[in-house]
Design an enzyme around this catalytic site. Structure first.
Site, short mmCIF file in Angstrom:
data_model
loop_
_atom_site.label_atom_id
_atom_site.label_comp_id
_atom_site.label_asym_id
_atom_site.label_seq_id
_atom_site.Cartn_x
_atom_site.Cartn_y
_atom_site.Cartn_z
CG ASP A 156 -1.69 1.21 1.42
OD1 ASP A 156 -2.34 1.62 0.45
OD2 ASP A 156 -1.68 1.79 2.53
CG LEU A 157 1.74 5.61 -2.02
CD1 LEU A 157 3.22 5.34 -2.17
CD2 LEU A 157 1.20 6.33 -3.26
CG ASP A 158 -1.95 7.41 0.32
OD1 ASP A 158 -1.01 8.12 -0.07
OD2 ASP A 158 -3.00 7.26 -0.32
CB THR A 214 0.28 10.61 1.68
OG1 THR A 214 0.42 9.20 1.64
CG2 THR A 214 1.25 11.26 0.73
CE LYS A 266 -4.67 6.32 9.23
NZ LYS A 266 -3.83 5.93 10.35
CB SER A 282 -2.06 2.71 -3.87
OG SER A 282 -2.66 3.92 -3.48
CB ALA A 283 -7.49 3.00 -2.63
CE LYS A 331 -5.68 -1.14 -0.98
NZ LYS A 331 -4.52 -0.41 -0.44
CD GLU A 371 -3.47 -1.78 2.98
OE1 GLU A 371 -3.59 -0.87 3.83
OE2 GLU A 371 -3.83 -1.65 1.81
CG ASP A 372 -1.85 2.77 6.45
OD1 ASP A 372 -2.29 2.29 5.38
OD2 ASP A 372 -2.03 3.95 6.79
C1 BG6 Z 1 -5.85 5.46 0.01
C2 BG6 Z 1 -5.92 6.30 1.26
O1 BG6 Z 1 -4.53 5.03 -0.19
O2 BG6 Z 1 -6.25 6.22 -1.13
C3 BG6 Z 1 -7.32 6.90 1.42
O3 BG6 Z 1 -5.63 5.50 2.39
C4 BG6 Z 1 -7.70 7.65 0.15
O4 BG6 Z 1 -7.33 7.75 2.55
C5 BG6 Z 1 -7.58 6.74 -1.07
O5 BG6 Z 1 -9.03 8.14 0.25
C6 BG6 Z 1 -7.91 7.44 -2.37
O6 BG6 Z 1 -6.93 8.41 -2.62
P1 BG6 Z 1 -7.06 9.57 -3.69
O7 BG6 Z 1 -5.67 10.15 -3.72
O8 BG6 Z 1 -7.42 8.93 -5.00
O9 BG6 Z 1 -8.10 10.52 -3.21
MG MG Z 2 -2.74 3.23 3.55
#
Ligand code: BG6
Ligand code: MG
Length: 220
Positions: free
Chosen positions: A10-12, A18, A46, A115-116, A146, A170-171
């Site tokens: 996962d990224l964020d 972030t 998250k 990542s989402a 997810k 993952e966090d």
């Molecule tokens: C996830 C984050 O990685 O991405 C969420 O944990 C976030 O908080 C989601 O809503 C979507 O991100 P973005 O950048 O497309 O708004």
């Molecule tokens: Mg995350």
């Protein structure tokens, strides 16, 4: 016991810091809508897509809005978030992340992003992380958020690796659930209180090496 052949990150909140920018941008929106959005509330967002996050935020504020207004607010939040990530550089890579990614490479473990976020490429490029990945699956490639396993199953496919040989990092509780639904083991980055369902939980990637990961997973 199955070998670890691929790591899906996962990224964020796992590789970069972030998660706090997402929180600040949502909190500012909540303030404008007239309610307080706490860090505890933020745990529910998250790993969740932008549109689903807004729905949760509005539910917390007890606010009902039409689709057009929701699209406008989601865009407003994203514009603010994009301003934050535009200024990012490698100093915002989380402790231990770079070493672990490098170690995966030297150990012959394939690496994918799962990542989402639709902003993932901006973050990867600004922090210099892009070259560490063999495959990148982000919010522009997925249709289900997810805890749906789609993002990780696409990652495994892109790496030509079966789920049993993959480990997800993952966090978010939703991400850990997505990993288990994909038939993958997982490492929760954060606290056991929120990530108790993970195969292993560590406070950060700083506490982990490929050798200790293999050792921890030797029997699972
Ligand atoms: C996830 C984050 O990685 O991405 C969420 O944990 C976030 O908080 C989601 O809503 C979507 O991100 P973005 O950048 O497309 O708004
Ligand atoms: Mg995350």
């Amino acid at each position: 016991m199955s070998d670890i052949k691929a790591c899906l990150f996962d990224l964020d909140g796992v590789l970069v810091d972030t998660a706090r920018y997402h929180y600040i941008a949502w909190r500012e929106l909540a303030e404008e809508l007239g309610f307080v959005f706490t860090e505890q509330d933020n745990e529910r967002l998250k790993g969740v897509s932008r549109a689903a996050s807004l729905n949760i935020l509005l539910e917390i504020g007890g606010i009902t809005l039409g689709e057009d207004e929701k699209a406008r607010l989601a865009e407003q939040k994203n514009n603010r978030y994009v301003e934050y990530i535009a200024k990012m550089d490698s100093s915002e890579i989380l402790p231990g992340a770079l070493d672990f990614l490098q170690e995966c490479r030297t150990s012959g473990i394939k690496v994918a992003l799962g990542s989402a976020s639709k902003n993932a490429m901006t973050i990867l490029n600004n922090t210099g992380l892009t070259p560490y990945f063999d495959a990148i699956i982000d919010g522009t490639h997925t249709s289900a958020a997810k805890p749906d396993p789609e993002v990780f199953l696409l990652g495994a496919k892109a790496l030509d690796t079966v789920p049993a040989h993959c480990v997800v990092f993952e966090d978010a509780a939703a991400g850990i659930l997505a990993a288990s639904r994909a038939g993958m083991r997982s490492v929760g980055i954060g606290s056991p209180e929120t990530l108790g369902e993970a195969t292993l939980v560590v406070p950060s990637l700083q506490q982990l090496t490929v050798a200790t990961l293999k050792e921890s997973f030797a029997t699972v």
